[in-house]
Design an enzyme around this catalytic site. Structure first.
Site, PDB file in Angstrom:
ATOM      1  N   ARG A  88      31.633  24.394  39.808  1.00 46.52           N
ATOM      2  CA  ARG A  88      31.114  25.556  40.541  1.00 46.52           C
ATOM      3  C   ARG A  88      29.690  25.916  39.708  1.00 46.52           C
ATOM      4  O   ARG A  88      29.089  26.923  40.078  1.00 46.52           O
ATOM      5  CB  ARG A  88      31.787  26.628  40.322  1.00 46.52           C
ATOM      6  CG  ARG A  88      32.273  27.285  41.692  1.00 46.52           C
ATOM      7  CD  ARG A  88      33.483  28.562  41.430  1.00 46.52           C
ATOM      8  NE  ARG A  88      33.629  29.150  42.232  1.00 46.52           N
ATOM      9  CZ  ARG A  88      34.781  29.238  43.024  1.00 46.52           C
ATOM     10  NH1 ARG A  88      35.471  28.230  43.082  1.00 46.52           N
ATOM     11  NH2 ARG A  88      34.837  30.149  43.925  1.00 46.52           N
ATOM     12  N   ARG A 127      41.344  36.373  56.274  1.00 50.61           N
ATOM     13  CA  ARG A 127      42.154  35.711  55.764  1.00 50.61           C
ATOM     14  C   ARG A 127      43.249  36.765  55.283  1.00 50.61           C
ATOM     15  O   ARG A 127      43.162  37.590  54.659  1.00 50.61           O
ATOM     16  CB  ARG A 127      41.627  34.941  54.615  1.00 50.61           C
ATOM     17  CG  ARG A 127      42.604  34.160  53.663  1.00 50.61           C
ATOM     18  CD  ARG A 127      42.132  33.249  52.949  1.00 50.61           C
ATOM     19  NE  ARG A 127      40.931  33.850  51.872  1.00 50.61           N
ATOM     20  CZ  ARG A 127      40.391  33.231  51.070  1.00 50.61           C
ATOM     21  NH1 ARG A 127      40.222  31.996  50.839  1.00 50.61           N
ATOM     22  NH2 ARG A 127      39.588  33.764  50.240  1.00 50.61           N
ATOM     23  N   ARG A 160      43.831  38.989  49.764  1.00 49.57           N
ATOM     24  CA  ARG A 160      43.407  38.715  48.262  1.00 49.57           C
ATOM     25  C   ARG A 160      42.524  39.870  48.030  1.00 49.57           C
ATOM     26  O   ARG A 160      41.594  40.234  48.555  1.00 49.57           O
ATOM     27  CB  ARG A 160      42.521  37.413  48.242  1.00 49.57           C
ATOM     28  CG  ARG A 160      43.534  36.197  47.746  1.00 49.57           C
ATOM     29  CD  ARG A 160      42.754  34.941  48.085  1.00 49.57           C
ATOM     30  NE  ARG A 160      41.441  34.753  47.196  1.00 49.57           N
ATOM     31  CZ  ARG A 160      40.709  33.573  47.314  1.00 49.57           C
ATOM     32  NH1 ARG A 160      41.460  32.430  47.888  1.00 49.57           N
ATOM     33  NH2 ARG A 160      39.936  33.521  46.786  1.00 49.57           N
ATOM     34  N   ARG A 171      30.999  37.492  45.079  1.00 47.62           N
ATOM     35  CA  ARG A 171      31.177  35.939  45.100  1.00 47.62           C
ATOM     36  C   ARG A 171      29.839  35.092  45.770  1.00 47.62           C
ATOM     37  O   ARG A 171      29.721  34.141  45.507  1.00 47.62           O
ATOM     38  CB  ARG A 171      32.337  35.736  45.788  1.00 47.62           C
ATOM     39  CG  ARG A 171      33.770  36.323  45.042  1.00 47.62           C
ATOM     40  CD  ARG A 171      34.941  36.436  46.009  1.00 47.62           C
ATOM     41  NE  ARG A 171      35.472  35.319  46.648  1.00 47.62           N
ATOM     42  CZ  ARG A 171      36.342  35.339  47.632  1.00 47.62           C
ATOM     43  NH1 ARG A 171      36.658  36.229  48.239  1.00 47.62           N
ATOM     44  NH2 ARG A 171      36.691  34.053  47.946  1.00 47.62           N
TER      45      ARG A 171
END
Ligand code: AP5
Length: 218
Positions: A88, A127, A160, A171
């Site tokens: 990453r 999600r 989450r 993010r």
């Protein structure tokens, strides 16, 4: 063969890594899953990463690289692995080349799942995950059973912590700053395979497998 899946948060890396690892018969290694499990178990690693993850920032390179070095050297990874969420940063990508070389291996393709930020946000927002078995759902595209419990193990599904709006933004910013340069790292020497990730999951899966095969990695 070792393969890395790259893409924005929510691009579908976990979904596709799981399918690809199953097709290739190699382990699926997800740094996010390793860190989340450590945090849930309250291990020393988990205590180091919990607050960082919940804020949507990146775990320091040295820690992340050490985790992957240990995992890739395990016996079950001898035939290779599908890496999800690693590398990453360019430092992680460079370290990965080094550690695979020490193991007498090299990275096959880095598969970049291309989706735009708006689609990534839709996927993160919808999600739901099972805290017990790790199954992943999406309220619209992969709906869970009507009772809101996991279809696999029956646990109550959760969102989450880092899928909350503020953490999503952080993010995405971390991706733009630290991870987008990794694409150039692999593009430079022809290892980057781009796959349109903005299609139904099964179509993306077929395209990833075809791209990997055409890229000569399997
Ligand atoms: P991590 O868990 O790796 O999070 P991420 O990269 O942000 O990726 P996600 O897991 O959010 O998304 P995904 O691309 O896997 O999408 P998914 O398949 O679930 O990392 C979490 C944190 O850990 C980081 O923020 C950082 O703090 C730390 N960390 C991890 N690795 C690190 C590293 N190397 N260095 C430093 N820190 C690190 O799909 C998303 C949703 O969309 C699901 O609901 C799914 O059902 C749905 N969906 C998937 N594909 C499709 C499709 N084709 N069509 C419709 N819906 C789809």
């Amino acid at each position: 063969m070792d393969i890395a899946l790259l893409g924005l948060p929510g691009a579908g890396k976990g979904t596709q890594a799981s399918l690809l690892a199953g097709e290739l018969g190699v382990p699926h290694i997800a740094t996010g899953d390793i860190f989340r499990q450590a945090a849930a178990e309250g291990t020393p690693l988990g205590d180091q990463v919990r607050a960082i993850m919940e804020a949507g920032r990146l775990v320091p390179d040295a820690l992340t690289i050490a985790v992957i070095r240990e995992r890739l050297g395990a016996a079950d990874c001898a035939p290779g692995a599908v890496l999800d969420g690693f590398p990453r940063t360019v430092a992680q990508a460079t370290a990965l080349d080094g550690m695979l070389s020490e193991l007498g291996r090299s990275l096959g393709p880095a598969v970049y799942l291309v989706v735009d930020e708006a689609r990534a946000v839709e996927r993160l927002s919808g999600r739901r995950v099972c805290p017990r078995c790790g199954a992943t759902y999406h309220l619209e595209t992969a709906p869970p059973p009507a009772d809101g419990r996991c279809g696999r193990c029956g646990s109550a599904l959760v969102q989450r912590a880092d899928d909350a709006p503020a953490a999503q933004l952080q993010r995405l910013a971390a991706y733009r700053e630290a991870t987008a340069p990794v694409l150039a790292y692999y593009r430079r020497d022809g290892r980057l395979l781009e796959v349109d990730g903005d299609r139904p999951m099964a179509d993306v899966g077929r395209a990833v497998l075809a791209a990997v095969r055409a890229g000569g990695a399997v």
